[in-house]
Motif scaffolding. Structure first.
Motif, PDB file in Angstrom:
ATOM      1  N   ASP A   5      -9.224   1.877   0.683  1.00  0.00           N
ATOM      2  CA  ASP A   5      -8.204   2.904   0.895  1.00  0.00           C
ATOM      3  C   ASP A   5      -6.874   2.279   1.292  1.00  0.00           C
ATOM      4  OD1 ASP A   5      -9.978   4.890   0.251  1.00  0.00           O
ATOM      5  OD2 ASP A   5     -10.529   5.306   2.342  1.00  0.00           O
ATOM      6  N   VAL A   6      -6.939   1.296   2.180  1.00  0.00           N
ATOM      7  CA  VAL A   6      -5.725   0.615   2.614  1.00  0.00           C
ATOM      8  C   VAL A   6      -5.103  -0.141   1.441  1.00  0.00           C
ATOM      9  CG1 VAL A   6      -4.803  -1.182   4.117  1.00  0.00           C
ATOM     10  CG2 VAL A   6      -6.445   0.470   5.009  1.00  0.00           C
ATOM     11  N   SER A   7      -5.920  -0.782   0.664  1.00  0.00           N
ATOM     12  CA  SER A   7      -5.417  -1.530  -0.478  1.00  0.00           C
ATOM     13  C   SER A   7      -4.757  -0.593  -1.503  1.00  0.00           C
ATOM     14  CB  SER A   7      -6.573  -2.294  -1.123  1.00  0.00           C
ATOM     15  OG  SER A   7      -6.141  -2.917  -2.305  1.00  0.00           O
ATOM     16  N   ILE A   8      -5.364   0.543  -1.763  1.00  0.00           N
ATOM     17  CA  ILE A   8      -4.784   1.503  -2.702  1.00  0.00           C
ATOM     18  C   ILE A   8      -3.478   2.056  -2.154  1.00  0.00           C
ATOM     19  CG2 ILE A   8      -5.139   3.775  -3.748  1.00  0.00           C
ATOM     20  CD1 ILE A   8      -8.103   3.037  -3.994  1.00  0.00           C
ATOM     21  N   ARG A   9      -3.453   2.372  -0.855  1.00  0.00           N
ATOM     22  CA  ARG A   9      -2.211   2.874  -0.246  1.00  0.00           C
ATOM     23  C   ARG A   9      -1.118   1.821  -0.295  1.00  0.00           C
ATOM     24  NH1 ARG A   9      -3.778   5.410   5.412  1.00  0.00           N
ATOM     25  NH2 ARG A   9      -3.767   3.190   5.756  1.00  0.00           N
ATOM     26  N   GLU A  10      -1.467   0.565  -0.057  1.00  0.00           N
ATOM     27  CA  GLU A  10      -0.481  -0.514  -0.129  1.00  0.00           C
ATOM     28  C   GLU A  10       0.044  -0.687  -1.546  1.00  0.00           C
ATOM     29  OE1 GLU A  10      -2.353  -3.986   1.380  1.00  0.00           O
ATOM     30  OE2 GLU A  10      -2.121  -3.391   3.479  1.00  0.00           O
ATOM     31  N   GLN A  11      -0.839  -0.603  -2.523  1.00  0.00           N
ATOM     32  CA  GLN A  11      -0.391  -0.713  -3.912  1.00  0.00           C
ATOM     33  C   GLN A  11       0.533   0.435  -4.284  1.00  0.00           C
ATOM     34  OE1 GLN A  11      -3.982  -0.908  -6.174  1.00  0.00           O
ATOM     35  NE2 GLN A  11      -4.297  -3.100  -5.784  1.00  0.00           N
ATOM     36  N   ASN A  12       0.202   1.649  -3.859  1.00  0.00           N
ATOM     37  CA  ASN A  12       1.078   2.793  -4.129  1.00  0.00           C
ATOM     38  C   ASN A  12       2.431   2.626  -3.452  1.00  0.00           C
ATOM     39  OD1 ASN A  12      -0.796   4.086  -5.717  1.00  0.00           O
ATOM     40  ND2 ASN A  12      -1.634   5.287  -4.023  1.00  0.00           N
ATOM     41  N   PHE A  13       2.407   2.141  -2.205  1.00  0.00           N
ATOM     42  CA  PHE A  13       3.658   1.926  -1.480  1.00  0.00           C
ATOM     43  C   PHE A  13       4.527   0.889  -2.187  1.00  0.00           C
ATOM     44  CE2 PHE A  13       6.005  -0.645   1.621  1.00  0.00           C
ATOM     45  CZ  PHE A  13       6.857   0.327   2.116  1.00  0.00           C
ATOM     46  N   HIS A  14       3.928  -0.225  -2.582  1.00  0.00           N
ATOM     47  CA  HIS A  14       4.693  -1.289  -3.241  1.00  0.00           C
ATOM     48  C   HIS A  14       5.218  -0.837  -4.604  1.00  0.00           C
ATOM     49  CE1 HIS A  14       4.112  -4.268  -0.190  1.00  0.00           C
ATOM     50  NE2 HIS A  14       2.792  -4.160  -0.250  1.00  0.00           N
ATOM     51  N   SER A  15       4.451  -0.051  -5.314  1.00  0.00           N
ATOM     52  CA  SER A  15       4.935   0.431  -6.612  1.00  0.00           C
ATOM     53  C   SER A  15       6.087   1.421  -6.431  1.00  0.00           C
ATOM     54  CB  SER A  15       3.799   1.058  -7.414  1.00  0.00           C
ATOM     55  OG  SER A  15       3.343   2.238  -6.805  1.00  0.00           O
TER      56      SER A  15
END
Length: 142
Positions: A5-15
């Motif tokens: 979940d954290v990894s997906i949220r980080e990827q969404n944030f960076h994108s």
């Protein structure tokens, strides 16, 4: 599960941050080019009073913003076609992954929003604001 979940949220944030930075840089380039075009073809004015200079400067900035948005609208279709072809040609290239469908969709949304804003709000305001000051050098009735 929690790390995913954290990894997906980080990827969404960076994108999202990447998309905002790219949109800002594209608009900044368009704004600078628009400013150069307008100042090149703008009629050189004589010495004005301070109020006239402020009115002219505000109108110049609004027209420059509108021209930048119009340029973005004109270049958006070729940009989306070329980016799609590049993505199809190099699907696994790391350096091309920023050029994704989400970026193009966001650009289309921003251009449509700002073109409506310019057409119905900023350009009428700039025109009537410039006309309300009267001719350069005329006496103002107070």
């Amino acid at each position: 599960m929690e790390e995913d979940d954290v990894s997906i949220r980080e990827q969404n944030f960076h994108s999202q941050v990447r998309e905002y930075i790219i949109c800002f840089l594209l608009f900044a380039v368009l704004y600078i080019v628009s400013y150069c075009i307008i100042t090149r073809y703008k009629r050189k004015s004589d010495d004005h009073e301070d109020e006239d200079a402020v009115v002219n400067r505000i109108s110049l900035y609004l027209c420059t913003f509108t021209l930048a948005v119009s340029g973005g609208a004109v270049f958006l279709l070729p940009f989306s076609i070329i980016s799609n072809e590049i993505l199809l040609s190099f699907p696994k290239n790391y350096y091309i992954q920023w050029l994704n469908g989400s970026l193009i969709h966001g650009l289309w949304n921003l251009v449509s929003l700002f073109s409506n804003l310019c057409l119905f709000v900023l350009m009428p305001f700039a025109y009537f604001f410039l006309e309300s000051e009267g001719f350069a050098g005329s006496k103002k009735v107070r």
